[in-house]
Design a protein around this motif. Structure first.
Motif, PDB file in Angstrom:
ATOM      1  N   HIS A   1      67.418  92.606   4.482  1.00 45.79           N
ATOM      2  CA  HIS A   1      67.067  91.609   5.496  1.00 45.79           C
ATOM      3  C   HIS A   1      66.305  92.311   6.619  1.00 45.79           C
ATOM      4  O   HIS A   1      66.655  93.427   7.006  1.00 45.79           O
ATOM      5  N   PRO A   2      65.261  91.697   7.181  1.00 49.45           N
ATOM      6  CA  PRO A   2      64.472  92.376   8.213  1.00 49.45           C
ATOM      7  C   PRO A   2      65.168  92.517   9.565  1.00 49.45           C
ATOM      8  O   PRO A   2      64.713  93.301  10.404  1.00 49.45           O
ATOM      9  N   SER A   3      66.279  91.788   9.791  1.00 47.97           N
ATOM     10  CA  SER A   3      66.924  91.877  11.111  1.00 47.97           C
ATOM     11  C   SER A   3      68.446  92.017  11.051  1.00 47.97           C
ATOM     12  O   SER A   3      69.055  92.569  11.965  1.00 47.97           O
ATOM     13  N   ASP A   4      69.094  91.549  10.001  1.00 47.16           N
ATOM     14  CA  ASP A   4      70.553  91.614   9.888  1.00 47.16           C
ATOM     15  C   ASP A   4      70.951  92.971   9.314  1.00 47.16           C
ATOM     16  O   ASP A   4      70.723  93.261   8.144  1.00 47.16           O
ATOM     17  N   VAL A   5      71.595  93.814  10.143  1.00 45.90           N
ATOM     18  CA  VAL A   5      71.907  95.186   9.717  1.00 45.90           C
ATOM     19  C   VAL A   5      72.937  95.223   8.587  1.00 45.90           C
ATOM     20  O   VAL A   5      73.010  96.186   7.822  1.00 45.90           O
ATOM     21  N   ASP A   6      73.762  94.170   8.465  1.00 44.49           N
ATOM     22  CA  ASP A   6      74.751  94.135   7.387  1.00 44.49           C
ATOM     23  C   ASP A   6      74.106  93.899   6.026  1.00 44.49           C
ATOM     24  O   ASP A   6      74.745  94.105   4.993  1.00 44.49           O
ATOM     25  N   LEU A   7      72.866  93.446   6.027  1.00 42.32           N
ATOM     26  CA  LEU A   7      72.149  93.174   4.779  1.00 42.32           C
ATOM     27  C   LEU A   7      70.933  94.094   4.635  1.00 42.32           C
ATOM     28  O   LEU A   7      69.970  93.753   3.959  1.00 42.32           O
ATOM     29  N   MET A   8      71.020  95.250   5.272  1.00 44.43           N
ATOM     30  CA  MET A   8      69.875  96.165   5.327  1.00 44.43           C
ATOM     31  C   MET A   8      70.296  97.558   4.867  1.00 44.43           C
ATOM     32  O   MET A   8      71.396  98.011   5.186  1.00 44.43           O
ATOM     33  N   SER A   9      69.441  98.216   4.105  1.00 47.86           N
ATOM     34  CA  SER A   9      69.749  99.572   3.657  1.00 47.86           C
ATOM     35  C   SER A   9      69.739 100.533   4.850  1.00 47.86           C
ATOM     36  O   SER A   9      69.098 100.275   5.879  1.00 47.86           O
ATOM     37  N   ASP A  10      70.454 101.657   4.708  1.00 51.34           N
ATOM     38  CA  ASP A  10      70.536 102.630   5.808  1.00 51.34           C
ATOM     39  C   ASP A  10      69.163 103.167   6.191  1.00 51.34           C
ATOM     40  O   ASP A  10      68.887 103.410   7.370  1.00 51.34           O
ATOM     41  N   GLU A  11      68.291 103.362   5.193  1.00 51.50           N
ATOM     42  CA  GLU A  11      66.952 103.882   5.469  1.00 51.50           C
ATOM     43  C   GLU A  11      66.140 102.915   6.341  1.00 51.50           C
ATOM     44  O   GLU A  11      65.486 103.321   7.314  1.00 51.50           O
ATOM     45  N   ASN A  12      66.196 101.636   5.996  1.00 51.51           N
ATOM     46  CA  ASN A  12      65.464 100.647   6.794  1.00 51.51           C
ATOM     47  C   ASN A  12      66.076 100.478   8.177  1.00 51.51           C
ATOM     48  O   ASN A  12      65.365 100.266   9.159  1.00 51.51           O
ATOM     49  N   LYS A  13      67.395 100.573   8.245  1.00 53.91           N
ATOM     50  CA  LYS A  13      68.069 100.468   9.535  1.00 53.91           C
ATOM     51  C   LYS A  13      67.601 101.588  10.466  1.00 53.91           C
ATOM     52  O   LYS A  13      67.301 101.363  11.647  1.00 53.91           O
ATOM     53  N   GLN A  14      67.538 102.802   9.913  1.00 51.78           N
ATOM     54  CA  GLN A  14      67.094 103.953  10.694  1.00 51.78           C
ATOM     55  C   GLN A  14      65.629 103.804  11.108  1.00 51.78           C
ATOM     56  O   GLN A  14      65.256 104.108  12.248  1.00 51.78           O
ATOM     57  N   ALA A  15      64.800 103.304  10.176  1.00 46.97           N
ATOM     58  CA  ALA A  15      63.370 103.130  10.478  1.00 46.97           C
ATOM     59  C   ALA A  15      63.168 102.133  11.619  1.00 46.97           C
ATOM     60  O   ALA A  15      62.344 102.370  12.519  1.00 46.97           O
ATOM     61  N   ILE A  16      63.928 101.048  11.609  1.00 48.87           N
ATOM     62  CA  ILE A  16      63.801 100.040  12.671  1.00 48.87           C
ATOM     63  C   ILE A  16      64.294 100.596  13.999  1.00 48.87           C
ATOM     64  O   ILE A  16      63.694 100.348  15.059  1.00 48.87           O
ATOM     65  N   GLN A  17      65.388 101.376  13.957  1.00 47.69           N
ATOM     66  CA  GLN A  17      65.887 102.009  15.183  1.00 47.69           C
ATOM     67  C   GLN A  17      64.870 102.993  15.756  1.00 47.69           C
ATOM     68  O   GLN A  17      64.792 103.182  16.972  1.00 47.69           O
ATOM     69  N   ASP A  18      64.065 103.603  14.867  1.00 45.78           N
ATOM     70  CA  ASP A  18      63.031 104.548  15.301  1.00 45.78           C
ATOM     71  C   ASP A  18      61.759 103.844  15.767  1.00 45.78           C
ATOM     72  O   ASP A  18      60.765 104.510  16.112  1.00 45.78           O
ATOM     73  N   GLY A  19      61.775 102.515  15.728  1.00 41.25           N
ATOM     74  CA  GLY A  19      60.629 101.747  16.212  1.00 41.25           C
ATOM     75  C   GLY A  19      59.542 101.521  15.185  1.00 41.25           C
ATOM     76  O   GLY A  19      58.429 101.091  15.529  1.00 41.25           O
ATOM     77  N   VAL A  20      59.815 101.790  13.928  1.00 39.44           N
ATOM     78  CA  VAL A  20      58.824 101.577  12.871  1.00 39.44           C
ATOM     79  C   VAL A  20      58.753 100.079  12.549  1.00 39.44           C
ATOM     80  O   VAL A  20      59.781  99.434  12.329  1.00 39.44           O
ATOM     81  N   SER A  21      57.556  99.524  12.551  1.00 42.45           N
ATOM     82  CA  SER A  21      57.404  98.102  12.218  1.00 42.45           C
ATOM     83  C   SER A  21      57.450  97.927  10.703  1.00 42.45           C
ATOM     84  O   SER A  21      56.941  98.773   9.954  1.00 42.45           O
ATOM     85  N   VAL A  22      58.068  96.860  10.263  1.00 43.61           N
ATOM     86  CA  VAL A  22      58.209  96.618   8.827  1.00 43.61           C
ATOM     87  C   VAL A  22      57.438  95.370   8.418  1.00 43.61           C
ATOM     88  O   VAL A  22      57.270  94.435   9.211  1.00 43.61           O
ATOM     89  N   ILE A  23      56.950  95.400   7.201  1.00 41.21           N
ATOM     90  CA  ILE A  23      56.239  94.245   6.646  1.00 41.21           C
ATOM     91  C   ILE A  23      57.245  93.429   5.842  1.00 41.21           C
ATOM     92  O   ILE A  23      58.033  93.985   5.074  1.00 41.21           O
TER      93      ILE A  23
END
Length: 361
Positions: free
Chosen positions: A83-105
């Motif tokens: 999920h692009p915003s729900d951390v409970d439905l997001m992989s650890d890698e994507n969670k870390q990327a979003i915390q680092d300010g990386v924009s996702v498609i």
């Protein structure tokens, strides 16, 4: 190049010529349909076990409910449908990327519908870690399994009563926690695995162990239709679909859209549903009088009643909502007496009537 184009054309044709039997066209089996609808409204109910005779439309109905659901938004090309915003439905890698300010498609996909074959191994279900690559190159390489593909979707196990108990345990653990963890030689990988677990089977081929059966949120029992007119109607509908699937799908389009909208609205309304303390007390009283082990029965009945109220557009649960779901939630949790002649569903309804309506039967 020509071969690639031909293969692509074949793939596209398969996708366009394989319509799914419309959910709203399925005649009868109301108990099974209700259990599936409530689980897609609130996946935390814990899935549904469907037991019944052969040829009663179990697989058809389960595939039909998946086709009915609206598309979900995911992080594009993600292996776990994150999920692009729900951390409970997001992989650890994507969670870390979003915390680092990386924009996702992001992109939209149909709700995943994953079939688990009877012969599946644990690696096929959970996924595997490439130990050699991890040791030689220091790279954690994970090959996702069926649990990864099923995240935010439906995982269907036909003949679940014939599946190895160890695998059933893994499926139930993942469905309950929402995460799958794979550990090999000190290397650990985890990913979100929140899905609606649907199992089906024929009771003649054996039952699940009680401790496993208890962990399914609901238990639907279906029987072969006896009424001749209803049987003819079912046969005609199936024949019409086989002869002209597109026409059959088109004829039920309005009904499908209406039900799809109703489910979507229920999902949004669910968090606002309340259930009075007195009703919660009575639910627990029913569970107590039925001698239900543990508290899963109480929790699931409360959740299912809220889901049913939201499905009907109401913000407050009433006793009628509870009466519709309590048998589905409790019948498989009763201790079985070999000498008992009363059906477990009848027993639940009898105690419900006594507690909620103050009537002795």
């Amino acid at each position: 190049m020509i071969t690639k184009l031909v293969n692509l054309s074949i793939k596209e044709n398969k996708e366009t010529i394989r319509p799914v039997f419309p959910f709203t066209a399925i005649v009868g089996q109301e108990e099974m349909k209700l259990a599936l609808i409530l689980n897609v409204i609130d996946p935390k109910i814990g899935g549904v076990m469907i037991m019944g005779d052969r040829g009663t439309g179990k697989s058809t109905t389960i595939r039909a409910i998946a086709d009915l659901l609206p598309k979900i938004e995911i992080i594009q090309d993600d292996l776990f449908n994150s999920h692009p915003s729900d951390v409970d439905l997001m992989s650890d890698e994507n969670k870390q990327a979003i915390q680092d300010g990386v924009s996702v498609i992001t992109s939209y996909i149909k709700v995943p519908m994953v079939d688990l074959p009877l012969g599946a191994t644990e690696d096929r279900v959970c996924g595997t870690i490439d130990i050699e690559k991890a040791l030689t190159e220091g790279v954690k390489t994970f090959e996702p399994g069926l649990l990864a593909k099923a995240n935010r979707g439906i995982l269907y196990v036909d003949e679940v009563n014939l599946l190895d108990d160890h695998l059933v345990d893994i499926l139930l653990d993942s469905a309950a926690s929402g995460w799958n963890t794979v550990e090999r030689e000190g290397i650990s990988v985890r990913h979100p695995a929140r899905f609606v677990l649907v199992g089906s089977g024929n009771p003649e081929e054996g039952e699940l162990r009680p401790q496993l059966l208890d962990r399914f949120g609901m238990h639907a029992e279906i029987r072969t239709v006896k009424d001749p007119e209803l049987r003819v109607q079912i046969v005609e509908q199936r024949t019409n679909f086989d002869q002209d699937p597109q026409q059959c799908v088109e004829s039920y389009k309005d009904n499908q859209v209406t039900l799809k909208q109703k489910i979507a609205e229920a999902q949004l309304l669910l968090s606002q549903i309340t259930i009075d303390y007195d009703l919660r007390i009575k639910i627990s009283q029913v569970c107590g009088e039925l001698d239900v082990d543990g508290l899963r029965g109480d929790i699931v009945t409360n959740r299912a009643a809220k889901a049913y109220a939201s499905f009907n557009g109401r913000q407050t649960v009433n006793s009628s909502d509870i009466s519709k779901v309590i048998t589905l939630c409790l019948r498989h949790r009763l201790r079985k007496d070999p000498l008992e002649t009363m059906d477990s569903g009848d027993k639940v309804r009898k105690i419900f009537t006594k507690v909620f309506l103050n009537e002795e039967i």
